[in-house]
Design a protein around this motif. Structure first.
Motif, mmCIF file in Angstrom:
data_model
loop_
_atom_site.group_PDB
_atom_site.id
_atom_site.type_symbol
_atom_site.label_atom_id
_atom_site.label_comp_id
_atom_site.label_asym_id
_atom_site.label_seq_id
_atom_site.Cartn_x
_atom_site.Cartn_y
_atom_site.Cartn_z
ATOM 1 N N LYS A 62 -49.214 31.477 34.442
ATOM 2 C CA LYS A 62 -47.936 30.998 34.689
ATOM 3 C C LYS A 62 -47.460 29.511 33.774
ATOM 4 C CE LYS A 62 -47.472 27.054 37.168
ATOM 5 N NZ LYS A 62 -47.874 26.556 39.312
ATOM 6 N N MET A 63 -46.309 29.370 33.688
ATOM 7 C CA MET A 63 -46.076 28.231 32.969
ATOM 8 C C MET A 63 -46.159 26.759 33.941
ATOM 9 S SD MET A 63 -46.815 27.909 29.935
ATOM 10 C CE MET A 63 -45.759 26.917 28.953
ATOM 11 N N GLU A 106 -41.089 27.914 44.783
ATOM 12 C CA GLU A 106 -39.616 27.744 43.255
ATOM 13 C C GLU A 106 -39.220 29.068 42.796
ATOM 14 O OE1 GLU A 106 -42.484 24.573 40.587
ATOM 15 O OE2 GLU A 106 -42.675 26.790 40.537
ATOM 16 N N GLU A 108 -38.555 31.758 40.605
ATOM 17 C CA GLU A 108 -39.254 32.435 38.899
ATOM 18 C C GLU A 108 -38.630 33.634 38.835
ATOM 19 O OE1 GLU A 108 -42.259 30.961 37.434
ATOM 20 O OE2 GLU A 108 -42.345 28.302 38.997
ATOM 21 N N GLU A 139 -42.690 31.809 43.575
ATOM 22 C CA GLU A 139 -43.764 31.036 43.499
ATOM 23 C C GLU A 139 -44.187 30.089 44.212
ATOM 24 O OE1 GLU A 139 -47.539 28.920 40.330
ATOM 25 O OE2 GLU A 139 -45.060 28.368 40.238
ATOM 26 N N ILE A 141 -46.666 26.631 45.420
ATOM 27 C CA ILE A 141 -47.901 25.631 44.874
ATOM 28 C C ILE A 141 -47.603 25.335 45.732
ATOM 29 C CG2 ILE A 141 -46.202 25.576 42.397
ATOM 30 C CD1 ILE A 141 -44.170 22.984 43.115
ATOM 31 N N GLY A 232 -41.874 29.266 35.227
ATOM 32 C CA GLY A 232 -41.790 27.911 35.075
ATOM 33 C C GLY A 232 -40.822 27.770 36.192
ATOM 34 N N GLY A 233 -40.466 27.121 37.035
ATOM 35 C CA GLY A 233 -39.364 26.712 37.906
ATOM 36 C C GLY A 233 -38.358 26.943 37.655
HETATM 37 MG MG MG Z 1 -43.635 27.005 39.039
#
Ligand code: MG
Ligand code: OOG
Length: 262
Positions: A62-63, A106, A108, A139, A141, A232-233
């Protein structure tokens, strides 16, 4: 004067146990202010080794912190990467809160490759040539640090807050839409909380995959065919608690849902 060596293994064991039990902890940089970004990535890798020793398996990358909204919300202003394992993937749109601390979700998208990507000169064109398909994704987190507060080094050591993720059932062609123009809107219990477009991710999400390949090349690693890459979000993350229902609507891709259960 004796220079105290940081025991990376010890720190990795500690962080990994907090990831597993869902207990929060103090930032590792409090007791180890000299810890470097490189050492933090070593700790991240060791944590995954411990999970693999217990039967888990790495499935991708994941970024994180690839959008301004995300950078501002956590006060860290450079992109990072983390490692995804099989046990992080939700097979149903249900998030059990067991062993989580203060989860956030998030919107993504995820790339899946058909060809290996390696080297420090990977371009967006290389990424397109190597991409098999793209999925809408959510995602989850969950920082292991108290109050979701950390420095760059802390969050890298804690696997970029990786916890859970879910991909849509439908895969899309890389040429299905212009991913930078694609809009997303995130609703919690029917209320619109955040919206944005793919351009929020480094100008275009494809750039996030190229950047990952470059960052990994410094460690002598590559992105392998079949691996999932969360880019990434697109927007800030939202807190979730027992009973919440999250819906993310993606232009031209449909919706993803997540029900949160205590
Ligand atoms: Mg993320
Ligand atoms: C770090 C992880 C950020 C993203 O998509 O930007 C991330 C954090 O916010 O805890 O996953």
């Amino acid at each position: 004067m004796e220079v105290k060596q940081v025991d990376l293994k010890h720190l990795a064991k500690k962080i990994e146990s907090h990831q597993t039990t869902g207990q929060d902890m103090d930032k590792v940089t409090i007791d180890n202010p000299s810890l470097t970004v490189e050492e933090a990535y070593e700790i991240q890798k060791m944590c995954i080794d411990y999970k693999e020793e217990r039967g888990d398996r790495m499935v991708g990358w994941k970024m994180g912190l690839t959008s301004k909204a995300k950078q501002v919300s956590v006060g860290v202003d450079e992109p990072i990467y983390g490692r995804l394992t099989q046990s992080m993937e939700l097979s149903d749109p249900v998030l059990p809160l067991e062993n989580l601390i203060h989860p956030r979700v998030e919107p993504e998208i995820a790339f899946v490759l058909k060809k290996e990507l390696s080297g420090e000169n990977v371009t967006p064109r290389d990424v397109w040539m190597a991409t098999e398909c793209i999925f809408p994704a959510i995602e989850v987190i969950d920082s292991r640090y108290k109050n979701f507060s950390f420095t760059l080094v802390d969050v890298i050591a804690d696997n970029a807050s990786s916890t859970k993720f879910i991909l849509g059932d439908q895969a899309f062609s890389p040429y299905h839409t212009a991913w930078d123009e694609m809009g997303v809107a995130m609703f919690r219990n029917g209320e619109l909380l955040h919206s944005g477009t793919g351009a929020a991710v480094l100008g275009h999400p494809v750039r996030s995959v190229a950047m990952l390949a470059k960052m990994l090349s410094r460690e002598g690693q590559t992105i392998k065919p079949g691996q999932v890459i969360l880019v990434g979000g697109f927007t800030e993350a939202v807190d979730v608690s027992d009973g919440d229902h999250i819906e993310v609507r993606y232009d031209q891709l449909g919706s993803l849902n997540l029900r949160v259960e205590g």
